[in-house]
Scaffold this motif. Sequence first.
Motif, PDB file in Angstrom:
ATOM      1  N   GLU A 616       0.810  -1.213   0.000  1.00 39.61           N
ATOM      2  CA  GLU A 616       0.000   0.000   0.000  1.00 39.61           C
ATOM      3  C   GLU A 616       0.846   1.266   0.000  1.00 39.61           C
ATOM      4  O   GLU A 616       0.302   2.365  -0.044  1.00 39.61           O
ATOM      5  CB  GLU A 616      -0.932   0.002   1.207  1.00 39.61           C
ATOM      6  CG  GLU A 616      -1.995  -1.086   1.149  1.00 39.61           C
ATOM      7  CD  GLU A 616      -2.916  -1.065   2.343  1.00 39.61           C
ATOM      8  OE1 GLU A 616      -2.573  -0.344   3.321  1.00 39.61           O
ATOM      9  OE2 GLU A 616      -3.951  -1.731   2.324  1.00 39.61           O
ATOM     10  N   GLU A 617       2.172   1.145   0.075  1.00 45.25           N
ATOM     11  CA  GLU A 617       3.075   2.292  -0.013  1.00 45.25           C
ATOM     12  C   GLU A 617       3.866   2.295  -1.316  1.00 45.25           C
ATOM     13  O   GLU A 617       4.847   3.027  -1.440  1.00 45.25           O
ATOM     14  CB  GLU A 617       4.031   2.295   1.183  1.00 45.25           C
ATOM     15  CG  GLU A 617       3.315   2.499   2.515  1.00 45.25           C
ATOM     16  CD  GLU A 617       4.281   2.647   3.669  1.00 45.25           C
ATOM     17  OE1 GLU A 617       5.499   2.657   3.409  1.00 45.25           O
ATOM     18  OE2 GLU A 617       3.820   2.772   4.817  1.00 45.25           O
ATOM     19  N   PHE A 648       4.369   6.105  -0.921  1.00 44.03           N
ATOM     20  CA  PHE A 648       3.434   6.240   0.194  1.00 44.03           C
ATOM     21  C   PHE A 648       1.990   6.223  -0.286  1.00 44.03           C
ATOM     22  O   PHE A 648       1.099   6.742   0.386  1.00 44.03           O
ATOM     23  CB  PHE A 648       3.724   7.515   1.009  1.00 44.03           C
ATOM     24  CG  PHE A 648       5.089   7.524   1.607  1.00 44.03           C
ATOM     25  CD1 PHE A 648       5.357   6.815   2.763  1.00 44.03           C
ATOM     26  CD2 PHE A 648       6.132   8.204   0.979  1.00 44.03           C
ATOM     27  CE1 PHE A 648       6.646   6.813   3.300  1.00 44.03           C
ATOM     28  CE2 PHE A 648       7.404   8.195   1.521  1.00 44.03           C
ATOM     29  CZ  PHE A 648       7.667   7.502   2.691  1.00 44.03           C
ATOM     30  N   ARG A 649       1.758   5.662  -1.449  1.00 48.68           N
ATOM     31  CA  ARG A 649       0.421   5.442  -2.001  1.00 48.68           C
ATOM     32  C   ARG A 649       0.371   4.024  -2.557  1.00 48.68           C
ATOM     33  O   ARG A 649       1.401   3.469  -2.958  1.00 48.68           O
ATOM     34  CB  ARG A 649       0.124   6.452  -3.123  1.00 48.68           C
ATOM     35  CG  ARG A 649      -0.074   7.877  -2.633  1.00 48.68           C
ATOM     36  CD  ARG A 649      -1.514   8.076  -2.161  1.00 48.68           C
ATOM     37  NE  ARG A 649      -2.433   7.864  -3.278  1.00 48.68           N
ATOM     38  CZ  ARG A 649      -3.718   7.588  -3.129  1.00 48.68           C
ATOM     39  NH1 ARG A 649      -4.218   7.438  -1.934  1.00 48.68           N
ATOM     40  NH2 ARG A 649      -4.490   7.404  -4.184  1.00 48.68           N
ATOM     41  N   THR A 668       2.272   3.204 -10.466  1.00 49.93           N
ATOM     42  CA  THR A 668       1.955   4.041  -9.314  1.00 49.93           C
ATOM     43  C   THR A 668       1.198   5.278  -9.797  1.00 49.93           C
ATOM     44  O   THR A 668       0.826   5.387 -10.960  1.00 49.93           O
ATOM     45  CB  THR A 668       3.231   4.426  -8.568  1.00 49.93           C
ATOM     46  OG1 THR A 668       4.100   5.149  -9.457  1.00 49.93           O
ATOM     47  CG2 THR A 668       3.962   3.186  -8.075  1.00 49.93           C
ATOM     48  N   ASP A 669       0.996   6.230  -8.886  1.00 51.50           N
ATOM     49  CA  ASP A 669       0.190   7.402  -9.238  1.00 51.50           C
ATOM     50  C   ASP A 669       0.837   8.247 -10.334  1.00 51.50           C
ATOM     51  O   ASP A 669       0.141   8.742 -11.230  1.00 51.50           O
ATOM     52  CB  ASP A 669      -0.039   8.264  -7.997  1.00 51.50           C
ATOM     53  CG  ASP A 669      -1.050   7.637  -7.062  1.00 51.50           C
ATOM     54  OD1 ASP A 669      -1.848   6.828  -7.552  1.00 51.50           O
ATOM     55  OD2 ASP A 669      -1.033   7.936  -5.859  1.00 51.50           O
ATOM     56  N   TRP A 670       2.151   8.444 -10.293  1.00 52.93           N
ATOM     57  CA  TRP A 670       2.792   9.420 -11.167  1.00 52.93           C
ATOM     58  C   TRP A 670       3.732   8.804 -12.191  1.00 52.93           C
ATOM     59  O   TRP A 670       4.216   9.505 -13.066  1.00 52.93           O
ATOM     60  CB  TRP A 670       3.556  10.444 -10.336  1.00 52.93           C
ATOM     61  CG  TRP A 670       2.715  11.062  -9.267  1.00 52.93           C
ATOM     62  CD1 TRP A 670       2.783  10.840  -7.926  1.00 52.93           C
ATOM     63  CD2 TRP A 670       1.630  11.976  -9.465  1.00 52.93           C
ATOM     64  NE1 TRP A 670       1.817  11.559  -7.273  1.00 52.93           N
ATOM     65  CE2 TRP A 670       1.091  12.278  -8.188  1.00 52.93           C
ATOM     66  CE3 TRP A 670       1.062  12.575 -10.582  1.00 52.93           C
ATOM     67  CZ2 TRP A 670       0.026  13.130  -8.003  1.00 52.93           C
ATOM     68  CZ3 TRP A 670      -0.009  13.441 -10.405  1.00 52.93           C
ATOM     69  CH2 TRP A 670      -0.517  13.719  -9.127  1.00 52.93           C
ATOM     70  N   SER A 671       4.020   7.523 -12.099  1.00 55.71           N
ATOM     71  CA  SER A 671       4.925   6.892 -13.058  1.00 55.71           C
ATOM     72  C   SER A 671       4.698   5.390 -13.017  1.00 55.71           C
ATOM     73  O   SER A 671       4.022   4.866 -12.125  1.00 55.71           O
ATOM     74  CB  SER A 671       6.386   7.225 -12.740  1.00 55.71           C
ATOM     75  OG  SER A 671       6.727   6.727 -11.455  1.00 55.71           O
ATOM     76  N   THR A 699      -4.184   5.546 -13.159  1.00 59.84           N
ATOM     77  CA  THR A 699      -5.131   4.764 -12.359  1.00 59.84           C
ATOM     78  C   THR A 699      -5.004   3.265 -12.605  1.00 59.84           C
ATOM     79  O   THR A 699      -5.272   2.469 -11.716  1.00 59.84           O
ATOM     80  CB  THR A 699      -6.578   5.189 -12.659  1.00 59.84           C
ATOM     81  OG1 THR A 699      -6.835   5.042 -14.070  1.00 59.84           O
ATOM     82  CG2 THR A 699      -6.814   6.629 -12.247  1.00 59.84           C
ATOM     83  N   ARG A 700      -4.630   2.841 -13.802  1.00 54.50           N
ATOM     84  CA  ARG A 700      -4.495   1.431 -14.151  1.00 54.50           C
ATOM     85  C   ARG A 700      -3.437   1.286 -15.236  1.00 54.50           C
ATOM     86  O   ARG A 700      -3.047   2.279 -15.873  1.00 54.50           O
ATOM     87  CB  ARG A 700      -5.810   0.841 -14.654  1.00 54.50           C
ATOM     88  CG  ARG A 700      -6.833   0.488 -13.584  1.00 54.50           C
ATOM     89  CD  ARG A 700      -6.371  -0.667 -12.704  1.00 54.50           C
ATOM     90  NE  ARG A 700      -7.377  -1.055 -11.734  1.00 54.50           N
ATOM     91  CZ  ARG A 700      -7.518  -0.522 -10.540  1.00 54.50           C
ATOM     92  NH1 ARG A 700      -6.718   0.457 -10.157  1.00 54.50           N
ATOM     93  NH2 ARG A 700      -8.448  -0.960  -9.705  1.00 54.50           N
ATOM     94  N   GLY A 701      -2.981   0.048 -15.446  1.00 57.73           N
ATOM     95  CA  GLY A 701      -2.010  -0.216 -16.500  1.00 57.73           C
ATOM     96  C   GLY A 701      -2.075  -1.667 -16.932  1.00 57.73           C
ATOM     97  O   GLY A 701      -2.159  -2.574 -16.084  1.00 57.73           O
TER      98      GLY A 701
END
Length: 865
Positions: A616-617, A648-649, A668-671, A699-701
Amino acid sequence: MTSSEGEDVGMEKEEEGEAEEEGPKELTEDEILEAMGNMAPDPGRSDLKGVFINNKNYLPLGFVSQAEEEEGVTFCGFHLRPYVFMDKEAALAEVKKMGFASDWDPYKKEIGAFSGSQILLLFDPDRSYGEKVIMTLTQDAYERELARIQEKRDAILEAHEAAQRGEVAAGGEGKEEELEENVEENIVVRDLPKECKEWASDTAAATHAEVSNFSIQNMRPPMQVMITRARMHFGKAFKFSDSGENLQNCRPHKDPNFALQRKELEIGIQAVRETRTSACQTTWFRPVNKSTQYSPADFLKRDAGMGYDKVDELTEFLSAVSVSVEEALQTNETVDIFQEEFAHLGSEEAGDVSKASSNLQEIRTFTDVGFTKGKRVEWIEWVPNSTDMLVSSYCENSHFCDKLENMGKAGNSSILIWSFHDSLAPHANLIAPWEVTVFRFYPTDQKYLIGGLASGQLAVWKLSDADLGYALREKQKAQHNNGGEVEKPSAVPSIPHKLLSVIDDSHKKAVVAIEFLPAPIELERRGRGAAEKNPKDGPVKYFLTISGDGQVMIWDFLTLLESMNDADLQWRPVHRVQLQRQDSGTEMGCCHVLYCHDRFDEKGNKLLTNFFASTEEGELIYGDWAAQAGEDRKPEYVKQMFTVSKTFRPMLSLERSPYFPEILLGVTDWSFYLWKDDLWKDGIKEHLFQSSYTSTSFTRGVWSPTRPSVIFLGLVTGGVDIWDFSDQSHKASLSAPVTSMPISSMSFLKHGENNSEQKLAIGDAGGNTHVHLIPKNLVRQAGNKEMENMRKFLNREEQRVRYFEERRKALGALKEHMEKQAQMAADEDATTKTVVDQDKADAAAEDLYQKLQAECLEELGLKPV
């Protein structure tokens, strides 16, 4: 005493005399076993083991006399005998014949090591040894328990014989009185059948007369009526319901002007074709095909002035240009001025991504106001062996405070099955007691669907061919056979779950991932290891689940199918591990799990118990569920942790490349990151590739199923970024808009003809499921060398990572060497400086001494020698 009572007493005396003549009554085997009661040994005894036996095998082993419970039968159903004997050779033969389907397969080593010919099985209702049945493992344990059973059996037989002889335990005075009391207490009451006599009543004639007055007598022969109906209507289901909308009150009233009139109406009917009028309107900014219709008369009106007098001019023109046209044809210098020059340029070269022809074409949108309003699409799966059926689950879009208020409250959630033939209403609705966060079809039998719930439990649905769209339902099949149009059902069929796992032994948080293990894998006892014992083409037996509570659980689905209809079935995992952080020892929340295929240790042995998971991180971990504990430490299930991607996400996606099994995609959120297993084996905790940071979060990949160098990434703005590494690797090659809501799930159709028509299902946060058709240039591989070019790109990135790792180690060693040299030089300087300072101090002290000596001699008037 009446005469009848005297007769009864006489009969009792006769029966007692007969009983005395017959002698003492012997106990049957079932009566002895019933008197023995529970013969389970005390907990902690050696050479005993609890074994699991299916309910259907109680009867062959002799635990019960019959499988169904019946009044009057002592041992039946779930009432088992205290002990039975099992033939050792018969058990080994059953294991050899049935394999893992036999109850004795997990214990074949212990059975083979038993020295005797018969094994003692004891019934333990308290489960002191973990199961209902206890098996003796050695001959000593067999003789010990058999002696205990024989002692209890002899005591029961002696007590029965003493009761039959009328003996009493006490002696001395009052023996006769106690004997009489004992005889009175041992009275045997027999339930003999009553003697049936003829019924006699004084009022029988009056009763018959009264009944005949109320009975209807047949005064004529009965009529015979035959009613027939068509065969197709046999067994047809009808549903009747009350409706309060069309109720109208019709009060009676008298019409004074009522007159009965009859009219004759003559009507003529002619059968004609049905006509239908339709119209459509297209928006102005969309490219559409257009056509023009004209009549020859209108077309020739503008040339009406051209007559025969123009023929000479036409002849002169053709004669003038004929020579040049002929030369142009001979030298192949003709040019089609209406031809589009760039229409036939090929798109097979690597790195060619045309934005004009790469737009995603939306072919279906599935939504329903009653089921999907205010919810998000949490998970999407395509129905196996079907190109026009898909399944999606939905969760509430609620805030954290609302979730806290509804925490622990059960409700109804839905998994909807959608069909391309009807996009306005779901094909079927799978009902669940909690929100379904993830689900997968069972690979061996695709009619079973396994879903992970928000409560941490697992649910199983059994679907029919009609539910999955393979066949028509009974009503629709009858309409199809009659040649009529198949009507759409008025209500969506609801399918309840077949089974739920025990909530106390399930996850503590929502299940977020399900991963099936390969078919050959067979777990050892308590998950301490695994081996490839099952056939490769056999059924899949185990699967993994992971949750936010940090637990990895292994479930046996094949055993569940065999005992699904048992009344006392409780579905529990066969093994579980708790993942913890190595530095703090706290629980580690997880998001995804992937099983490690084809991984070997240093000795060349294949590793079968390893897995990858995301936290979760945003971290990636490599674990082993069969890790063993040391003498003074707990088992370390987390072998390696890679914190490079820590944000941390939670990590949003973790997928394995379909063309490169050692390459993992983490979003992840940004990469997003590309990982390679070979680097971790060498101890390099670095990623292979990291994308540049974007202003719009992911959001997904998912990987493309047909192109090894293409990745599809969902955005929070509702668009899709398409990365093509054969074109460029510093940014997305194409961005396509899909919806105005954030994308929540993505799934490719991976079966069927993907090279000709590839479909991508996309779910958004508004409850809409969009199905897009991927353009050809993103389906076909860019040239014949795309696979090779992608491998070269990955190898180049691997060399770069290894080079920087080597340089880091070399620079670290160089830095350590330089620090050591600097420390040694500093120590030498300090030693030299100390020697010089000591000499100077000695010289200064000597000068001071000589000066004092001269002053002292001068004061004394002495002369220096």
